[in-house]
Design a protein around this motif. Structure first.
Motif, PDB file in Angstrom:
ATOM      1  N   VAL A   1      -3.398  -1.911   9.589  1.00  0.00           N
ATOM      2  CA  VAL A   1      -2.205  -2.739   9.781  1.00  0.00           C
ATOM      3  C   VAL A   1      -2.462  -4.143   9.251  1.00  0.00           C
ATOM      4  N   HIS A   2      -1.689  -4.526   8.223  1.00  0.00           N
ATOM      5  CA  HIS A   2      -1.656  -5.918   7.763  1.00  0.00           C
ATOM      6  C   HIS A   2      -0.578  -6.581   8.611  1.00  0.00           C
ATOM      7  N   GLY A   3      -0.980  -7.493   9.478  1.00  0.00           N
ATOM      8  CA  GLY A   3      -0.083  -8.002  10.503  1.00  0.00           C
ATOM      9  C   GLY A   3       0.949  -9.014  10.035  1.00  0.00           C
TER      10      GLY A   3
ATOM     11  N   LEU B   1     -12.225  -3.632  10.565  1.00  0.00           N
ATOM     12  CA  LEU B   1     -11.506  -4.671   9.836  1.00  0.00           C
ATOM     13  C   LEU B   1     -11.401  -4.279   8.374  1.00  0.00           C
ATOM     14  N   MET B   2     -10.277  -4.657   7.769  1.00  0.00           N
ATOM     15  CA  MET B   2     -10.168  -4.540   6.316  1.00  0.00           C
ATOM     16  C   MET B   2     -10.119  -5.954   5.750  1.00  0.00           C
ATOM     17  N   ILE B   3     -10.939  -6.193   4.734  1.00  0.00           N
ATOM     18  CA  ILE B   3     -11.078  -7.561   4.219  1.00  0.00           C
ATOM     19  C   ILE B   3     -10.750  -7.597   2.736  1.00  0.00           C
ATOM     20  N   GLY B   4      -9.855  -8.501   2.353  1.00  0.00           N
ATOM     21  CA  GLY B   4      -9.456  -8.627   0.960  1.00  0.00           C
ATOM     22  C   GLY B   4      -9.919  -9.933   0.346  1.00  0.00           C
ATOM     23  N   ARG B   5      -9.024 -10.944   0.409  1.00  0.00           N
ATOM     24  CA  ARG B   5      -9.307 -12.197  -0.292  1.00  0.00           C
ATOM     25  C   ARG B   5     -10.601 -12.863   0.161  1.00  0.00           C
TER      26      ARG B   5
ATOM     27  N   ASN C   1      -9.285 -18.184  -8.552  1.00  0.00           N
ATOM     28  CA  ASN C   1      -8.180 -18.690  -7.734  1.00  0.00           C
ATOM     29  C   ASN C   1      -8.473 -18.499  -6.251  1.00  0.00           C
ATOM     30  N   PHE C   2      -9.093 -17.374  -5.913  1.00  0.00           N
ATOM     31  CA  PHE C   2      -9.439 -17.115  -4.512  1.00  0.00           C
ATOM     32  C   PHE C   2     -10.761 -17.769  -4.151  1.00  0.00           C
ATOM     33  N   LEU C   3     -11.716 -17.626  -5.060  1.00  0.00           N
ATOM     34  CA  LEU C   3     -13.049 -18.172  -4.821  1.00  0.00           C
ATOM     35  C   LEU C   3     -13.006 -19.695  -4.659  1.00  0.00           C
TER      36      LEU C   3
ATOM     37  N   GLU D   1      -7.615   0.357  -5.870  1.00  0.00           N
ATOM     38  CA  GLU D   1      -6.307  -0.203  -6.188  1.00  0.00           C
ATOM     39  C   GLU D   1      -5.317   0.954  -6.089  1.00  0.00           C
ATOM     40  N   TYR D   2      -4.010   0.659  -5.949  1.00  0.00           N
ATOM     41  CA  TYR D   2      -3.103   1.796  -5.794  1.00  0.00           C
ATOM     42  C   TYR D   2      -2.857   2.545  -7.109  1.00  0.00           C
ATOM     43  N   PHE D   3      -2.798   3.869  -6.956  1.00  0.00           N
ATOM     44  CA  PHE D   3      -2.332   4.729  -8.046  1.00  0.00           C
ATOM     45  C   PHE D   3      -0.813   4.761  -7.941  1.00  0.00           C
TER      46      PHE D   3
ATOM     47  N   ALA E   1      -1.580 -17.366  -2.965  1.00  0.00           N
ATOM     48  CA  ALA E   1      -0.911 -16.724  -1.845  1.00  0.00           C
ATOM     49  C   ALA E   1      -0.988 -15.206  -1.991  1.00  0.00           C
ATOM     50  N   GLY E   2      -1.523 -14.743  -3.111  1.00  0.00           N
ATOM     51  CA  GLY E   2      -1.727 -13.309  -3.270  1.00  0.00           C
ATOM     52  C   GLY E   2      -0.613 -12.650  -4.045  1.00  0.00           C
ATOM     53  N   VAL E   3       0.252 -13.442  -4.679  1.00  0.00           N
ATOM     54  CA  VAL E   3       1.355 -12.854  -5.428  1.00  0.00           C
ATOM     55  C   VAL E   3       0.789 -11.973  -6.538  1.00  0.00           C
ATOM     56  N   HIS E   4       1.260 -10.767  -6.625  1.00  0.00           N
ATOM     57  CA  HIS E   4       0.809  -9.894  -7.699  1.00  0.00           C
ATOM     58  C   HIS E   4       1.934  -8.980  -8.115  1.00  0.00           C
ATOM     59  N   GLN E   5       1.799  -8.352  -9.269  1.00  0.00           N
ATOM     60  CA  GLN E   5       2.896  -7.531  -9.815  1.00  0.00           C
ATOM     61  C   GLN E   5       2.960  -6.178  -9.125  1.00  0.00           C
TER      62      GLN E   5
ATOM     63  N   ASN F   1      -6.035  -5.991   9.545  1.00  0.00           N
ATOM     64  CA  ASN F   1      -6.093  -6.634   8.228  1.00  0.00           C
ATOM     65  C   ASN F   1      -5.232  -7.900   8.229  1.00  0.00           C
ATOM     66  N   GLY F   2      -5.746  -8.899   7.529  1.00  0.00           N
ATOM     67  CA  GLY F   2      -5.027 -10.152   7.349  1.00  0.00           C
ATOM     68  C   GLY F   2      -5.867 -11.331   7.801  1.00  0.00           C
ATOM     69  N   ASN F   3      -6.259 -12.160   6.810  1.00  0.00           N
ATOM     70  CA  ASN F   3      -6.979 -13.416   7.091  1.00  0.00           C
ATOM     71  C   ASN F   3      -8.286 -13.231   7.854  1.00  0.00           C
ATOM     72  N   VAL F   4      -9.014 -12.179   7.583  1.00  0.00           N
ATOM     73  CA  VAL F   4     -10.380 -12.105   8.120  1.00  0.00           C
ATOM     74  C   VAL F   4     -11.209 -13.027   7.216  1.00  0.00           C
ATOM     75  N   SER F   5     -11.429 -14.246   7.677  1.00  0.00           N
ATOM     76  CA  SER F   5     -11.947 -15.277   6.777  1.00  0.00           C
ATOM     77  C   SER F   5     -13.418 -15.608   7.008  1.00  0.00           C
TER      78      SER F   5
ATOM     79  N   ALA G   1     -10.609  -4.196   1.115  1.00  0.00           N
ATOM     80  CA  ALA G   1      -9.175  -3.937   0.919  1.00  0.00           C
ATOM     81  C   ALA G   1      -8.909  -3.508  -0.522  1.00  0.00           C
ATOM     82  N   PRO G   2      -7.828  -2.735  -0.705  1.00  0.00           N
ATOM     83  CA  PRO G   2      -7.402  -2.464  -2.076  1.00  0.00           C
ATOM     84  C   PRO G   2      -6.756  -3.723  -2.653  1.00  0.00           C
ATOM     85  N   MET G   3      -7.159  -4.137  -3.836  1.00  0.00           N
ATOM     86  CA  MET G   3      -6.514  -5.288  -4.487  1.00  0.00           C
ATOM     87  C   MET G   3      -6.362  -4.986  -5.971  1.00  0.00           C
ATOM     88  N   GLN G   4      -5.100  -4.884  -6.365  1.00  0.00           N
ATOM     89  CA  GLN G   4      -4.769  -4.512  -7.732  1.00  0.00           C
ATOM     90  C   GLN G   4      -5.404  -5.492  -8.715  1.00  0.00           C
TER      91      GLN G   4
HETATM   92  C1  LIG Z   1      -4.424  -9.726  -5.722  1.00  0.00           C
HETATM   93  C2  LIG Z   1      -4.079  -8.768  -4.622  1.00  0.00           C
HETATM   94  C3  LIG Z   1      -3.829  -7.439  -4.911  1.00  0.00           C
HETATM   95  C4  LIG Z   1      -3.498  -6.534  -3.885  1.00  0.00           C
HETATM   96  N1  LIG Z   1      -3.310  -5.210  -4.187  1.00  0.00           N
HETATM   97  C5  LIG Z   1      -3.098  -4.321  -3.172  1.00  0.00           C
HETATM   98  C6  LIG Z   1      -3.043  -2.910  -3.406  1.00  0.00           C
HETATM   99  O1  LIG Z   1      -3.204  -2.420  -4.540  1.00  0.00           O
HETATM  100  N2  LIG Z   1      -2.811  -2.095  -2.336  1.00  0.00           N
HETATM  101  C7  LIG Z   1      -2.660  -2.587  -1.064  1.00  0.00           C
HETATM  102  O2  LIG Z   1      -2.468  -1.813  -0.109  1.00  0.00           O
HETATM  103  N3  LIG Z   1      -2.736  -3.906  -0.809  1.00  0.00           N
HETATM  104  C8  LIG Z   1      -2.965  -4.766  -1.827  1.00  0.00           C
HETATM  105  N4  LIG Z   1      -3.121  -6.095  -1.533  1.00  0.00           N
HETATM  106  C9  LIG Z   1      -3.086  -6.540  -0.113  1.00  0.00           C
HETATM  107  C10 LIG Z   1      -4.510  -6.546   0.477  1.00  0.00           C
HETATM  108  O3  LIG Z   1      -5.062  -5.249   0.489  1.00  0.00           O
HETATM  109  C11 LIG Z   1      -4.504  -7.112   1.909  1.00  0.00           C
HETATM  110  O4  LIG Z   1      -3.660  -6.311   2.707  1.00  0.00           O
HETATM  111  C12 LIG Z   1      -4.005  -8.545   1.984  1.00  0.00           C
HETATM  112  O5  LIG Z   1      -4.566  -9.337   0.957  1.00  0.00           O
HETATM  113  C13 LIG Z   1      -4.316  -9.189   3.347  1.00  0.00           C
HETATM  114  O6  LIG Z   1      -5.703  -9.148   3.597  1.00  0.00           O
HETATM  115  P1  LIG Z   1      -6.662 -10.442   3.349  1.00  0.00           P
HETATM  116  O7  LIG Z   1      -6.070 -11.591   4.129  1.00  0.00           O
HETATM  117  O8  LIG Z   1      -8.009 -10.010   3.859  1.00  0.00           O
HETATM  118  O9  LIG Z   1      -6.628 -10.724   1.881  1.00  0.00           O
HETATM  119  C14 LIG Z   1      -3.409  -6.998  -2.541  1.00  0.00           C
HETATM  120  C15 LIG Z   1      -3.684  -8.344  -2.258  1.00  0.00           C
HETATM  121  C16 LIG Z   1      -4.013  -9.224  -3.267  1.00  0.00           C
HETATM  122  C17 LIG Z   1      -4.312 -10.654  -2.907  1.00  0.00           C
END
Ligand SMILES: Cc1cc2nc3c(=O)[nH]c(=O)nc-3n(C[C@H](O)[C@H](O)[C@H](O)COP(=O)(O)O)c2cc1C
Length: 349
Positions: free
Chosen positions: A174-176, A227-231, A290-292, A47-49, A345-349, A206-210, A21-24
């Motif tokens: 789709v992040h559900g 699947l798209m996997i982030g955290r 924090n995630f680890l 990460e997003y441009f 909880a994934g709060v980010h700017q 996408n979402g909680n693939v743990s 997943a993209p994560m800023q």
């Molecule tokens: C720290 C952080 C940064 C994120 N940055 C982006 C981003 O730049 N672009 C985006 O589409 N989603 C962003 N997301 C959302 C994730 O890509 C993903 O949709 C979300 O975390 C749910 O997937 P997960 O449960 O596998 O983490 C971010 C999530 C986190 C936690």
């Protein structure tokens, strides 16, 4: 083989497509490289441009697409709502070897959605329609969308799907959750299943693939192409490999405490640079930890202490205290008592 051909070849296999997943501020080039060393995803999202009238491609993100070290296709993500700027940026991005340009329709950070970008756009389907139409014409590589299922109400999803279909997007993630559901509610996998039914393009869930087991459940429940996997990948970089093993009916690699400790050391070496002051290096590591930390131990003691360490020595002493052992790591994260606004909880700017 071009990146587009590479992605097509991956989609032609029977295996589910596994995307990082993209994560800023997390999934930068050094992090991609590290994930690759642990088995790696099939496709990597930047990460997003940020895109607006005066925007330039962000220097910190460009290396990911210019020097992509993963050997796998990269997808460049944009966030914004100004059509001429999005078209200009999509063209600039296509100067690099990318497989796709992706549009973010999900970011829940208020600073983003209040400007009606990211998740904020889900309140204005007509505007999405116009943006997708313009981008479809401007994007010759694959054109993909990453969306949530609504802003405050998931009823809008049934209006969004025909718009996505109308513009023949090449892949939909789709992040559900709705935007206001942020990162901690249950994931509405039934909505992802609806997208799979409605779209002729591949859909990633996408979402909680743990874990590998959860991955299989989600694939079955949604019928998604991948699947798209982030955290989960920050916590467990072996997960992509474990999912492949599970899918092939092979025994799953079970990392031990000491393997996790070695991963944290490798992460430190990968994402910090010696010229940066140590306090900032430690700050940066806390973002990942924090995630680890959700996988380290169930009481919350590691996270509590981790947030208070100041030096590299303290940080690694704490990690060793909890992880210098040969027990298997937990495959699922521990359920810790978190605040809704907790950074976990994934709060980010
Ligand atoms: C720290 C952080 C940064 C994120 N940055 C982006 C981003 O730049 N672009 C985006 O589409 N989603 C962003 N997301 C959302 C994730 O890509 C993903 O949709 C979300 O975390 C749910 O997937 P997960 O449960 O596998 O983490 C971010 C999530 C986190 C936690």
């Amino acid at each position: 083989m071009t990146p587009v051909q590479h992605l097509n070849a991956l989609l032609a296999r029977p295996e589910p497509l596994l995307a990082l997943a993209p994560m800023q501020d997390v999934t930068d080039l050094p992090f991609w490289r590290l994930m690759t060393a642990y088995g790696g995803a099939d496709v990597y999202y930047t990460e997003y441009f940020r895109v607006h009238a005066d925007s330039k491609l962000e220097k910190g993100i460009v290396p990911s697409i210019a020097e992509n070290p993963t050997g796998m296709p990269a997808v460049a993500q944009m966030i914004g709502n100004d059509i001429p700027s999005l078209v200009r940026t999509a063209k600039e991005l296509q100067q690099y070897p990318i497989a796709a340009v992706d549009l973010n329709l999900g970011c829940p950070a208020p600073v983003v959605y209040k400007k009606c970008a990211g998740g904020g756009l889900l309140r204005e389907p007509e505007r999405i329609d116009a943006i997708l139409g313009a981008l479809r014409d401007a994007v010759q590589v694959k054109f993909t969308v990453k969306t949530r299922i609504g802003f405050d109400d998931n009823a809008v999803f049934d209006r969004l799907l025909p718009i996505f279909a109308k513009h023949s997007i090449d892949l939909l993630t789709v992040h559900g959750r709705t935007v206001l559901e942020m990162y901690r509610s249950d994931v509405h996998y039934d909505f992802i299943a609806r997208a799979v039914q409605a779209m002729s393009c591949p859909v990633l869930a996408n979402g909680n693939v743990s874990s590998a087991k959860k991955a299989e459940q989600i694939l079955q429940e949604t019928g998604a192409r991948g699947l798209m996997i982030g955290r989960g990948a920050i916590r467990n970089p072996w997960m992509f490999q474990q999912i492949r093993q599970h899918q092939h009916g092979e025994p799953i690699l079970l990392p031990r405490g000491r393997d996790v400790l070695a991963y944290i050391h490798a992460l430190y070496d990968a994402v910090t640079s010696p010229e940066v002051p140590e306090t900032l290096q430690v700050q940066k590591m806390k973002k990942y930890l924090n995630f680890l930390g959700l996988g380290v131990e169930p009481s919350g003691a590691f996270l509590h202490a981790m947030r208070r360490v100041k030096t590299k020595a303290e940080l690694f002493a704490l990690c060793a205290e909890h992880l210098d052992h040969g027990d298997e790591m937990s495959l699922e994260p521990f359920e810790l008592d978190l605040q809704a606004k907790d950074v976990l909880a994934g709060v980010h700017q």
